[in-house]
Design an enzyme around this catalytic site. Structure first.
Site, PDB file in Angstrom:
ATOM      1  N   ARG A  94       0.854  -0.525   0.164  1.00  0.00           N
ATOM      2  CA  ARG A  94      -0.053   0.029   0.005  1.00  0.00           C
ATOM      3  C   ARG A  94       0.486   1.508   0.026  1.00  0.00           C
ATOM      4  O   ARG A  94       0.742   2.359  -1.340  1.00  0.00           O
ATOM      5  CB  ARG A  94      -1.202   0.026   0.796  1.00  0.00           C
ATOM      6  CG  ARG A  94      -1.185   1.230   1.170  1.00  0.00           C
ATOM      7  CD  ARG A  94      -2.704   1.707   2.598  1.00  0.00           C
ATOM      8  NE  ARG A  94      -3.647   2.689   2.766  1.00  0.00           N
ATOM      9  CZ  ARG A  94      -4.529   2.408   3.656  1.00  0.00           C
ATOM     10  NH1 ARG A  94      -4.272   1.331   4.411  1.00  0.00           N
ATOM     11  NH2 ARG A  94      -5.186   3.866   3.996  1.00  0.00           N
ATOM     12  N   ASN A 148     -10.197  -3.934  -0.220  1.00  0.00           N
ATOM     13  CA  ASN A 148     -10.079  -2.559  -1.476  1.00  0.00           C
ATOM     14  C   ASN A 148      -9.889  -3.145  -2.126  1.00  0.00           C
ATOM     15  O   ASN A 148      -9.007  -4.133  -2.113  1.00  0.00           O
ATOM     16  CB  ASN A 148      -9.760  -1.657  -0.640  1.00  0.00           C
ATOM     17  CG  ASN A 148     -10.781  -0.450   0.373  1.00  0.00           C
ATOM     18  OD1 ASN A 148     -12.118  -0.330  -0.272  1.00  0.00           O
ATOM     19  ND2 ASN A 148     -10.132   0.489   1.723  1.00  0.00           N
ATOM     20  N   CYS A 169     -19.602  -1.365   2.697  1.00  0.00           N
ATOM     21  CA  CYS A 169     -18.954  -1.148   2.869  1.00  0.00           C
ATOM     22  C   CYS A 169     -19.242   0.101   4.166  1.00  0.00           C
ATOM     23  O   CYS A 169     -20.936   0.285   3.980  1.00  0.00           O
ATOM     24  CB  CYS A 169     -18.277   0.568   1.949  1.00  0.00           C
ATOM     25  SG  CYS A 169     -16.977   1.695   1.991  1.00  0.00           S
ATOM     26  N   HIS A 199     -16.965   4.254  -2.698  1.00  0.00           N
ATOM     27  CA  HIS A 199     -16.416   5.479  -2.736  1.00  0.00           C
ATOM     28  C   HIS A 199     -16.871   6.526  -4.080  1.00  0.00           C
ATOM     29  O   HIS A 199     -15.452   7.657  -4.288  1.00  0.00           O
ATOM     30  CB  HIS A 199     -14.308   5.376  -2.700  1.00  0.00           C
ATOM     31  CG  HIS A 199     -14.431   4.476  -0.853  1.00  0.00           C
ATOM     32  ND1 HIS A 199     -13.577   4.075  -0.496  1.00  0.00           N
ATOM     33  CD2 HIS A 199     -15.017   3.804  -0.107  1.00  0.00           C
ATOM     34  CE1 HIS A 199     -13.272   3.718   0.209  1.00  0.00           C
ATOM     35  NE2 HIS A 199     -14.510   3.394   0.572  1.00  0.00           N
ATOM     36  N   TYR A 246     -15.037  10.220  -0.056  1.00  0.00           N
ATOM     37  CA  TYR A 246     -14.440   9.981  -0.959  1.00  0.00           C
ATOM     38  C   TYR A 246     -13.936  10.052  -1.865  1.00  0.00           C
ATOM     39  O   TYR A 246     -12.611  10.679  -2.616  1.00  0.00           O
ATOM     40  CB  TYR A 246     -13.850   8.140  -1.349  1.00  0.00           C
ATOM     41  CG  TYR A 246     -13.342   7.525  -0.045  1.00  0.00           C
ATOM     42  CD1 TYR A 246     -11.720   6.743  -0.104  1.00  0.00           C
ATOM     43  CD2 TYR A 246     -13.878   7.253   1.616  1.00  0.00           C
ATOM     44  CE1 TYR A 246     -11.166   6.361   0.902  1.00  0.00           C
ATOM     45  CE2 TYR A 246     -13.272   6.454   2.168  1.00  0.00           C
ATOM     46  CZ  TYR A 246     -12.170   6.051   1.831  1.00  0.00           C
ATOM     47  OH  TYR A 246     -10.885   5.508   3.219  1.00  0.00           O
TER      48      TYR A 246
HETATM   49  C1  G6P Z   1     -12.924   3.282   5.552  1.00  0.00           C
HETATM   50  C2  G6P Z   1     -12.886   3.267   3.478  1.00  0.00           C
HETATM   51  C3  G6P Z   1     -12.603   1.926   3.238  1.00  0.00           C
HETATM   52  C4  G6P Z   1     -11.401   1.438   4.189  1.00  0.00           C
HETATM   53  C5  G6P Z   1     -11.411   1.808   5.820  1.00  0.00           C
HETATM   54  C6  G6P Z   1      -9.812   1.740   6.686  1.00  0.00           C
HETATM   55  O1  G6P Z   1     -14.069   2.638   6.171  1.00  0.00           O
HETATM   56  O2  G6P Z   1     -14.297   3.106   3.533  1.00  0.00           O
HETATM   57  O3  G6P Z   1     -12.471   1.756   2.303  1.00  0.00           O
HETATM   58  O4  G6P Z   1     -10.691   0.356   4.298  1.00  0.00           O
HETATM   59  O5  G6P Z   1     -11.591   3.701   6.349  1.00  0.00           O
HETATM   60  O6  G6P Z   1      -8.652   3.084   5.759  1.00  0.00           O
HETATM   61  P1  G6P Z   1      -7.548   3.095   6.479  1.00  0.00           P
HETATM   62  O7  G6P Z   1      -7.147   4.787   6.148  1.00  0.00           O
HETATM   63  O8  G6P Z   1      -7.770   3.177   7.996  1.00  0.00           O
HETATM   64  O9  G6P Z   1      -6.975   1.927   5.705  1.00  0.00           O
END
Ligand code: G6P
Length: 435
Positions: A94, A148, A169, A199, A246
Protein backbone atom coordinates in the site's frame (compact mmCIF):
# COMPACT_ATOMS: atom_id res chain seq x y z
CA UNK A 1 -33.16 -17.56 18.14
CA UNK A 2 -31.81 -18.11 14.61
CA UNK A 3 -28.49 -19.91 14.42
CA UNK A 4 -25.68 -19.44 11.90
CA UNK A 5 -23.50 -22.54 11.84
CA UNK A 6 -20.26 -21.04 10.57
CA UNK A 7 -18.75 -17.80 9.32
CA UNK A 8 -15.26 -17.66 7.82
CA UNK A 9 -13.11 -14.55 7.97
CA UNK A 10 -10.46 -14.67 5.26
CA UNK A 11 -7.76 -12.29 6.40
CA UNK A 12 -8.73 -13.12 9.98
CA UNK A 13 -5.40 -11.73 11.22
CA UNK A 14 -6.56 -8.23 10.22
CA UNK A 15 -6.68 -5.70 13.04
CA UNK A 16 -10.34 -5.22 12.03
CA UNK A 17 -11.37 -8.72 13.08
CA UNK A 18 -12.17 -7.72 16.70
CA UNK A 19 -14.46 -5.02 15.25
CA UNK A 20 -16.30 -7.64 13.20
CA UNK A 21 -16.70 -10.04 16.10
CA UNK A 22 -17.80 -7.21 18.37
CA UNK A 23 -20.78 -6.77 16.02
CA UNK A 24 -22.03 -10.24 16.94
CA UNK A 25 -21.48 -9.52 20.61
CA UNK A 26 -23.60 -6.36 20.27
CA UNK A 27 -26.34 -8.27 18.40
CA UNK A 28 -26.21 -11.33 20.64
CA UNK A 29 -29.96 -11.24 21.27
CA UNK A 30 -30.80 -11.51 17.59
CA UNK A 31 -28.60 -14.30 16.29
CA UNK A 32 -26.34 -17.04 17.57
CA UNK A 33 -23.20 -17.96 15.68
CA UNK A 34 -21.81 -21.42 16.36
CA UNK A 35 -18.37 -20.96 14.84
CA UNK A 36 -16.26 -18.12 13.51
CA UNK A 37 -13.31 -19.56 11.56
CA UNK A 38 -10.40 -17.16 11.22
CA UNK A 39 -8.10 -17.82 8.31
CA UNK A 40 -4.82 -16.05 7.60
CA UNK A 41 -1.52 -16.79 5.92
CA UNK A 42 0.32 -14.99 8.73
CA UNK A 43 0.22 -17.42 11.61
CA UNK A 44 1.66 -15.02 14.14
CA UNK A 45 -0.95 -12.33 13.50
CA UNK A 46 -3.65 -14.95 13.45
CA UNK A 47 -2.67 -16.06 16.93
CA UNK A 48 -2.55 -12.55 18.34
CA UNK A 49 -5.85 -11.42 16.80
CA UNK A 50 -7.49 -14.82 17.33
CA UNK A 51 -6.44 -14.75 20.97
CA UNK A 52 -8.10 -11.39 21.58
CA UNK A 53 -11.26 -12.44 19.74
CA UNK A 54 -11.44 -15.60 21.81
CA UNK A 55 -11.16 -13.57 25.03
CA UNK A 56 -13.78 -11.06 23.82
CA UNK A 57 -16.28 -13.80 23.10
CA UNK A 58 -15.69 -15.55 26.43
CA UNK A 59 -15.85 -12.28 28.33
CA UNK A 60 -19.20 -11.54 26.70
CA UNK A 61 -20.42 -15.00 27.72
CA UNK A 62 -21.07 -16.21 24.16
CA UNK A 63 -20.66 -19.82 23.21
CA UNK A 64 -19.36 -19.11 19.72
CA UNK A 65 -16.35 -21.27 18.88
CA UNK A 66 -13.40 -19.30 17.50
CA UNK A 67 -11.18 -21.46 15.33
CA UNK A 68 -7.92 -20.43 13.68
CA UNK A 69 -6.39 -21.97 10.61
CA UNK A 70 -3.91 -21.32 7.82
CA UNK A 71 -5.77 -23.86 5.67
CA UNK A 72 -8.25 -21.80 3.68
CA UNK A 73 -10.30 -24.76 2.53
CA UNK A 74 -10.78 -25.96 6.09
CA UNK A 75 -11.96 -22.46 7.02
CA UNK A 76 -14.44 -22.32 4.14
CA UNK A 77 -15.83 -25.81 4.42
CA UNK A 78 -19.58 -25.62 4.98
CA UNK A 79 -19.74 -21.91 5.88
CA UNK A 80 -22.85 -19.78 5.53
CA UNK A 81 -20.91 -16.52 5.14
CA UNK A 82 -17.42 -15.65 3.98
CA UNK A 83 -15.98 -12.28 4.95
CA UNK A 84 -13.01 -11.28 2.83
CA UNK A 85 -10.66 -8.66 4.25
CA UNK A 86 -7.31 -9.55 2.74
CA UNK A 87 -4.38 -7.33 1.85
CA UNK A 88 -2.19 -9.00 -0.76
CA UNK A 89 1.32 -7.62 -0.36
CA UNK A 90 0.52 -6.24 3.08
CA UNK A 91 0.87 -2.63 4.15
CA UNK A 92 4.26 -2.37 2.43
CA UNK A 93 2.54 -2.68 -0.95
CA UNK A 94 0.00 0.00 0.00
CA UNK A 95 2.78 2.40 0.94
CA UNK A 96 4.51 1.75 -2.36
CA UNK A 97 1.20 2.32 -4.18
CA UNK A 98 1.00 5.71 -2.51
CA UNK A 99 4.63 6.76 -2.91
CA UNK A 100 5.23 5.98 -6.57
CA UNK A 101 2.32 8.13 -7.84
CA UNK A 102 3.29 10.96 -5.50
CA UNK A 103 6.55 11.32 -7.43
CA UNK A 104 4.39 12.31 -10.40
CA UNK A 105 2.19 14.61 -8.31
CA UNK A 106 -0.60 12.02 -8.35
CA UNK A 107 -2.58 10.72 -5.35
CA UNK A 108 -2.08 6.95 -5.18
CA UNK A 109 -4.99 6.22 -2.78
CA UNK A 110 -6.00 2.59 -2.52
CA UNK A 111 -9.57 2.96 -3.70
CA UNK A 112 -9.76 5.98 -5.99
CA UNK A 113 -6.30 6.39 -7.51
CA UNK A 114 -3.68 4.31 -9.30
CA UNK A 115 -2.90 2.70 -5.93
CA UNK A 116 -6.36 1.17 -6.22
CA UNK A 117 -5.53 -0.10 -9.69
CA UNK A 118 -2.51 -2.00 -8.44
CA UNK A 119 -4.24 -3.17 -5.28
CA UNK A 120 -7.02 -4.56 -7.47
CA UNK A 121 -4.51 -6.33 -9.72
CA UNK A 122 -2.75 -7.93 -6.74
CA UNK A 123 -6.07 -8.94 -5.22
CA UNK A 124 -8.18 -10.16 -8.15
CA UNK A 125 -6.30 -13.45 -8.72
CA UNK A 126 -6.48 -14.26 -5.00
CA UNK A 127 -10.12 -13.20 -4.66
CA UNK A 128 -11.02 -15.44 -7.60
CA UNK A 129 -9.14 -18.36 -6.04
CA UNK A 130 -11.06 -17.87 -2.81
CA UNK A 131 -14.24 -17.79 -4.89
CA UNK A 132 -13.30 -21.10 -6.55
CA UNK A 133 -12.95 -22.63 -3.09
CA UNK A 134 -16.29 -21.17 -2.04
CA UNK A 135 -17.90 -22.63 -5.19
CA UNK A 136 -16.52 -25.99 -4.18
CA UNK A 137 -16.70 -26.09 -0.38
CA UNK A 138 -19.61 -23.78 0.43
CA UNK A 139 -21.61 -23.23 -2.77
CA UNK A 140 -24.57 -21.64 -0.98
CA UNK A 141 -22.48 -19.20 1.04
CA UNK A 142 -22.59 -15.44 0.71
CA UNK A 143 -19.19 -13.95 -0.14
CA UNK A 144 -19.12 -10.56 1.56
CA UNK A 145 -16.26 -8.49 0.26
CA UNK A 146 -14.63 -5.78 2.34
CA UNK A 147 -11.30 -5.98 0.56
CA UNK A 148 -10.39 -2.74 -1.17
CA UNK A 149 -10.94 -1.46 -3.75
CA UNK A 150 -14.24 -2.95 -2.66
CA UNK A 151 -16.35 -2.04 -5.70
CA UNK A 152 -13.75 -3.29 -8.16
CA UNK A 153 -13.14 -6.58 -6.35
CA UNK A 154 -16.90 -7.10 -6.09
CA UNK A 155 -17.24 -6.46 -9.82
CA UNK A 156 -14.50 -9.02 -10.56
CA UNK A 157 -16.37 -11.59 -8.45
CA UNK A 158 -19.72 -10.78 -10.06
CA UNK A 159 -18.28 -11.11 -13.54
CA UNK A 160 -15.82 -13.97 -13.12
CA UNK A 161 -17.00 -16.22 -10.30
CA UNK A 162 -20.08 -18.23 -9.58
CA UNK A 163 -20.70 -17.17 -5.99
CA UNK A 164 -23.27 -15.03 -4.23
CA UNK A 165 -21.05 -11.96 -3.96
CA UNK A 166 -21.81 -8.61 -2.37
CA UNK A 167 -19.55 -5.70 -1.52
CA UNK A 168 -19.82 -3.77 1.67
CA UNK A 169 -18.62 -0.44 2.96
CA UNK A 170 -19.21 1.41 6.19
CA UNK A 171 -19.58 4.85 4.58
CA UNK A 172 -23.33 4.65 3.88
CA UNK A 173 -23.92 3.90 7.54
CA UNK A 174 -21.55 6.67 8.61
CA UNK A 175 -23.46 9.22 6.55
CA UNK A 176 -26.81 7.90 7.72
CA UNK A 177 -25.65 8.34 11.30
CA UNK A 178 -24.18 11.77 10.60
CA UNK A 179 -27.48 13.02 9.19
CA UNK A 180 -29.49 11.29 11.93
CA UNK A 181 -27.29 13.08 14.47
CA UNK A 182 -27.80 16.47 12.81
CA UNK A 183 -31.56 16.09 13.07
CA UNK A 184 -31.59 14.30 16.41
CA UNK A 185 -33.40 11.24 15.05
CA UNK A 186 -32.57 7.51 15.06
CA UNK A 187 -30.80 5.99 12.03
CA UNK A 188 -34.03 4.35 10.94
CA UNK A 189 -35.66 7.75 10.34
CA UNK A 190 -33.15 8.55 7.58
CA UNK A 191 -33.47 7.41 3.98
CA UNK A 192 -30.72 8.25 1.52
CA UNK A 193 -30.96 8.15 -2.25
CA UNK A 194 -27.36 7.00 -2.46
CA UNK A 195 -26.14 6.75 -6.06
CA UNK A 196 -22.84 5.77 -7.65
CA UNK A 197 -20.02 3.33 -7.06
CA UNK A 198 -18.13 2.31 -3.95
CA UNK A 199 -16.32 5.45 -2.70
CA UNK A 200 -17.70 7.38 -5.68
CA UNK A 201 -21.14 8.21 -4.49
CA UNK A 202 -23.43 11.10 -3.98
CA UNK A 203 -26.47 11.54 -1.76
CA UNK A 204 -28.96 12.64 -4.36
CA UNK A 205 -31.68 13.24 -1.79
CA UNK A 206 -31.76 12.78 1.97
CA UNK A 207 -35.04 12.25 3.79
CA UNK A 208 -35.74 12.42 7.52
CA UNK A 209 -39.07 10.87 8.48
CA UNK A 210 -40.03 11.28 4.82
CA UNK A 211 -39.17 15.00 4.66
CA UNK A 212 -36.67 16.00 1.98
CA UNK A 213 -33.86 17.67 3.92
CA UNK A 214 -31.42 17.95 0.98
CA UNK A 215 -31.84 21.73 0.48
CA UNK A 216 -31.32 22.27 4.20
CA UNK A 217 -28.18 20.15 4.23
CA UNK A 218 -26.80 22.01 1.22
CA UNK A 219 -27.48 25.31 2.97
CA UNK A 220 -25.80 24.09 6.12
CA UNK A 221 -22.69 23.19 4.15
CA UNK A 222 -22.77 26.68 2.62
CA UNK A 223 -22.96 28.29 6.05
CA UNK A 224 -20.01 26.20 7.25
CA UNK A 225 -22.19 24.37 9.75
CA UNK A 226 -20.83 20.94 8.88
CA UNK A 227 -17.17 21.39 9.78
CA UNK A 228 -16.15 17.75 9.39
CA UNK A 229 -17.70 17.61 5.92
CA UNK A 230 -14.84 18.27 3.48
CA UNK A 231 -16.65 19.86 0.50
CA UNK A 232 -17.12 23.59 0.02
CA UNK A 233 -20.50 25.23 -0.15
CA UNK A 234 -20.20 26.58 -3.67
CA UNK A 235 -19.29 23.17 -5.08
CA UNK A 236 -22.14 21.43 -3.28
CA UNK A 237 -24.59 24.16 -4.32
CA UNK A 238 -23.54 23.77 -7.94
CA UNK A 239 -23.79 19.98 -7.85
CA UNK A 240 -27.19 20.11 -6.15
CA UNK A 241 -26.38 16.80 -4.43
CA UNK A 242 -24.09 15.87 -1.54
CA UNK A 243 -20.78 14.24 -2.45
CA UNK A 244 -19.56 11.65 0.03
CA UNK A 245 -16.19 11.35 1.70
CA UNK A 246 -13.89 9.73 -0.87
CA UNK A 247 -14.90 12.13 -3.63
CA UNK A 248 -12.41 14.53 -2.07
CA UNK A 249 -9.75 12.77 -4.08
CA UNK A 250 -11.50 13.61 -7.34
CA UNK A 251 -12.72 17.11 -6.51
CA UNK A 252 -9.57 18.28 -4.73
CA UNK A 253 -6.62 16.17 -5.95
CA UNK A 254 -4.18 19.09 -5.69
CA UNK A 255 -5.17 19.72 -2.07
CA UNK A 256 -4.73 16.04 -1.30
CA UNK A 257 -1.27 15.95 -2.89
CA UNK A 258 -0.28 19.05 -0.89
CA UNK A 259 -1.65 17.50 2.33
CA UNK A 260 0.32 14.32 1.75
CA UNK A 261 3.50 16.19 0.95
CA UNK A 262 3.08 18.34 4.07
CA UNK A 263 2.37 15.30 6.24
CA UNK A 264 5.70 13.79 5.22
CA UNK A 265 4.15 10.35 5.36
CA UNK A 266 1.42 8.54 3.54
CA UNK A 267 -1.83 7.18 4.96
CA UNK A 268 -0.37 3.67 4.65
CA UNK A 269 2.60 4.66 6.81
CA UNK A 270 0.28 6.13 9.44
CA UNK A 271 -1.93 3.04 9.36
CA UNK A 272 1.14 0.77 9.70
CA UNK A 273 2.01 2.61 12.94
CA UNK A 274 -1.58 2.36 14.22
CA UNK A 275 -1.61 -1.35 13.38
CA UNK A 276 1.68 -1.96 15.19
CA UNK A 277 0.24 -0.33 18.32
CA UNK A 278 -3.01 -2.24 17.99
CA UNK A 279 -1.30 -5.59 17.64
CA UNK A 280 0.81 -4.89 20.74
CA UNK A 281 -2.42 -4.11 22.61
CA UNK A 282 -4.19 -7.18 21.23
CA UNK A 283 -1.39 -9.38 22.57
CA UNK A 284 -2.14 -8.31 26.15
CA UNK A 285 -3.83 -11.31 27.79
CA UNK A 286 -5.80 -8.94 30.06
CA UNK A 287 -7.50 -7.20 27.14
CA UNK A 288 -11.02 -8.60 26.68
CA UNK A 289 -12.81 -5.90 24.61
CA UNK A 290 -11.89 -4.15 21.38
CA UNK A 291 -9.59 -1.22 22.24
CA UNK A 292 -10.68 2.35 21.51
CA UNK A 293 -7.55 2.95 19.36
CA UNK A 294 -9.24 0.88 16.66
CA UNK A 295 -11.23 4.01 15.85
CA UNK A 296 -8.02 5.57 14.48
CA UNK A 297 -8.61 3.41 11.41
CA UNK A 298 -11.29 4.59 9.01
CA UNK A 299 -13.59 1.61 9.41
CA UNK A 300 -16.00 2.81 12.09
CA UNK A 301 -19.33 0.96 11.98
CA UNK A 302 -17.91 -1.70 9.71
CA UNK A 303 -19.13 -4.46 12.04
CA UNK A 304 -22.55 -2.86 12.18
CA UNK A 305 -22.77 -2.87 8.38
CA UNK A 306 -21.69 -6.53 8.22
CA UNK A 307 -23.98 -7.77 10.97
CA UNK A 308 -27.00 -5.86 9.66
CA UNK A 309 -26.50 -7.37 6.23
CA UNK A 310 -26.08 -10.89 7.59
CA UNK A 311 -29.09 -10.54 9.88
CA UNK A 312 -31.35 -9.39 7.07
CA UNK A 313 -30.22 -12.25 4.83
CA UNK A 314 -30.80 -14.78 7.60
CA UNK A 315 -33.95 -13.30 9.13
CA UNK A 316 -35.57 -12.31 5.82
CA UNK A 317 -35.98 -8.75 7.02
CA UNK A 318 -36.34 -7.28 3.54
CA UNK A 319 -35.15 -3.92 4.78
CA UNK A 320 -33.18 -1.42 2.71
CA UNK A 321 -29.38 -1.36 2.96
CA UNK A 322 -26.79 0.32 0.79
CA UNK A 323 -24.41 -2.29 -0.62
CA UNK A 324 -22.41 -3.09 -3.77
CA UNK A 325 -24.22 -5.30 -6.25
CA UNK A 326 -24.57 -5.96 -9.97
CA UNK A 327 -26.16 -2.89 -11.49
CA UNK A 328 -28.60 -4.65 -13.79
CA UNK A 329 -30.21 -1.34 -14.77
CA UNK A 330 -30.56 0.17 -11.28
CA UNK A 331 -28.58 3.11 -12.68
CA UNK A 332 -29.31 3.03 -16.40
CA UNK A 333 -26.38 5.24 -17.39
CA UNK A 334 -23.84 2.73 -16.06
CA UNK A 335 -23.05 -0.73 -17.53
CA UNK A 336 -25.61 -3.34 -16.48
CA UNK A 337 -23.05 -6.01 -15.59
CA UNK A 338 -20.82 -3.78 -13.46
CA UNK A 339 -21.05 -3.18 -9.71
CA UNK A 340 -22.85 -0.15 -8.25
CA UNK A 341 -23.44 0.98 -4.68
CA UNK A 342 -27.13 1.68 -4.20
CA UNK A 343 -29.94 1.04 -1.72
CA UNK A 344 -31.07 -2.58 -1.96
CA UNK A 345 -33.80 -4.70 -0.41
CA UNK A 346 -32.07 -7.44 1.61
CA UNK A 347 -33.88 -10.63 2.59
CA UNK A 348 -33.67 -14.40 2.52
CA UNK A 349 -34.31 -14.22 -1.24
CA UNK A 350 -31.09 -12.28 -1.75
CA UNK A 351 -30.24 -8.66 -2.53
CA UNK A 352 -32.37 -6.64 -4.91
CA UNK A 353 -31.14 -3.18 -5.95
CA UNK A 354 -33.69 -0.40 -6.08
CA UNK A 355 -34.07 1.23 -9.46
CA UNK A 356 -32.46 4.60 -8.79
CA UNK A 357 -32.90 6.02 -12.29
CA UNK A 358 -30.38 8.15 -14.17
CA UNK A 359 -27.53 9.92 -12.42
CA UNK A 360 -27.88 13.68 -11.94
CA UNK A 361 -26.22 15.38 -14.91
CA UNK A 362 -23.90 17.28 -12.56
CA UNK A 363 -22.17 14.06 -11.52
CA UNK A 364 -22.77 11.68 -14.42
CA UNK A 365 -19.53 12.35 -16.36
CA UNK A 366 -17.28 11.75 -13.34
CA UNK A 367 -19.19 8.62 -12.33
CA UNK A 368 -19.04 7.19 -15.85
CA UNK A 369 -15.33 7.93 -16.14
CA UNK A 370 -14.60 6.20 -12.84
CA UNK A 371 -16.69 3.24 -13.94
CA UNK A 372 -14.60 3.05 -17.13
CA UNK A 373 -11.48 2.95 -14.93
CA UNK A 374 -13.05 0.17 -12.84
CA UNK A 375 -14.08 -1.83 -15.90
CA UNK A 376 -10.62 -1.71 -17.50
CA UNK A 377 -9.05 -2.47 -14.12
CA UNK A 378 -11.12 -5.64 -13.77
CA UNK A 379 -10.40 -6.70 -17.33
CA UNK A 380 -6.65 -6.17 -16.96
CA UNK A 381 -6.68 -7.75 -13.50
CA UNK A 382 -8.24 -10.92 -14.87
CA UNK A 383 -6.49 -11.21 -18.23
CA UNK A 384 -3.16 -9.45 -17.70
CA UNK A 385 -3.74 -7.55 -20.95
CA UNK A 386 -1.28 -4.65 -21.31
CA UNK A 387 -3.73 -2.73 -23.45
CA UNK A 388 -6.47 -3.00 -20.82
CA UNK A 389 -3.89 -2.08 -18.17
CA UNK A 390 -2.83 1.08 -19.98
CA UNK A 391 -6.46 2.05 -20.52
CA UNK A 392 -7.12 1.47 -16.81
CA UNK A 393 -4.27 3.81 -15.88
CA UNK A 394 -5.32 6.37 -18.45
CA UNK A 395 -9.02 6.50 -17.55
CA UNK A 396 -8.39 7.06 -13.84
CA UNK A 397 -9.38 10.70 -13.26
CA UNK A 398 -6.31 11.32 -11.09
CA UNK A 399 -3.87 10.47 -13.89
CA UNK A 400 -3.24 13.61 -15.91
CA UNK A 401 -1.79 12.34 -19.22
CA UNK A 402 -0.93 9.35 -21.36
CA UNK A 403 2.76 9.90 -20.61
CA UNK A 404 2.21 9.78 -16.86
CA UNK A 405 -0.13 6.79 -17.29
CA UNK A 406 2.57 4.87 -19.17
CA UNK A 407 5.31 5.69 -16.71
CA UNK A 408 3.11 4.85 -13.71
CA UNK A 409 2.10 1.62 -15.33
CA UNK A 410 5.65 0.47 -15.99
CA UNK A 411 6.98 1.47 -12.60
CA UNK A 412 4.06 0.14 -10.57
CA UNK A 413 3.83 -3.15 -12.46
CA UNK A 414 7.53 -3.72 -11.97
CA UNK A 415 7.35 -2.90 -8.27
CA UNK A 416 4.53 -5.43 -7.84
CA UNK A 417 5.97 -8.16 -10.05
CA UNK A 418 5.89 -10.78 -7.27
CA UNK A 419 2.13 -10.36 -6.83
CA UNK A 420 0.99 -10.15 -10.44
CA UNK A 421 0.98 -13.63 -12.00
CA UNK A 422 -1.47 -12.43 -14.68
CA UNK A 423 1.08 -9.87 -15.95
CA UNK A 424 4.25 -11.85 -15.29
CA UNK A 425 3.41 -15.50 -15.87
CA UNK A 426 6.22 -17.74 -14.75
CA UNK A 427 7.83 -15.06 -12.59
CA UNK A 428 8.66 -16.14 -9.02
CA UNK A 429 5.53 -15.25 -7.11
CA UNK A 430 4.86 -14.24 -3.55
CA UNK A 431 1.13 -14.35 -4.07
CA UNK A 432 0.85 -18.05 -3.23
CA UNK A 433 2.69 -17.48 -0.02
CA UNK A 434 0.00 -14.97 0.78
CA UNK A 435 -3.04 -17.18 0.18
C1 G6P B 1 -13.23 3.37 5.44
C2 G6P B 1 -13.24 3.02 4.00
C3 G6P B 1 -12.54 1.70 3.77
C4 G6P B 1 -11.17 1.74 4.39
C5 G6P B 1 -11.29 2.06 5.87
C6 G6P B 1 -9.94 2.13 6.54
O1 G6P B 1 -14.04 2.45 6.09
O2 G6P B 1 -14.54 2.96 3.51
O3 G6P B 1 -12.43 1.47 2.41
O4 G6P B 1 -10.55 0.49 4.24
O5 G6P B 1 -11.93 3.30 6.00
O6 G6P B 1 -9.16 3.12 6.00
P1 G6P B 1 -7.65 3.26 6.48
O7 G6P B 1 -7.12 4.42 5.71
O8 G6P B 1 -7.69 3.45 7.96
O9 G6P B 1 -6.97 1.98 6.08
Amino acid sequence: MPVINKIAVIGGGSTYTPEFVDGFIQHRDEVQVEEIALHDIDEERLQVVGGLVERMVRHAGLETRITQTTDRRAALDGVAFVISQIRVGGMAARIQDEKIPLKYGVVGQETTGPGGTLKAWRTIPVALEIARDVERYAPDAWYINFTNPSGIITEALLKHANVRAVGLCNNPLNFTRLIAGLFGVPDGAVFLEWVGLNHVNWIRRAYVHGRDVTPELIERVGRGEMPAYPFDGELVQALGVLPTWYLQYYYYPDRKVAEMQAAGKTRGETVAEVEGDLLRKYADPNLVVKPSELSLRGGALYSEAAVRLILSLVLDRRDVQIVDVRNGGAIPDLPAEGAVEVPCVVGAHGITPLRMGPLPETVRPLCQTVKAWETWTVEAGVTGSRRAALLAMLTNPLVPSADVARRLLEEMLEANRAYLPQFFPGAPSDANRRL
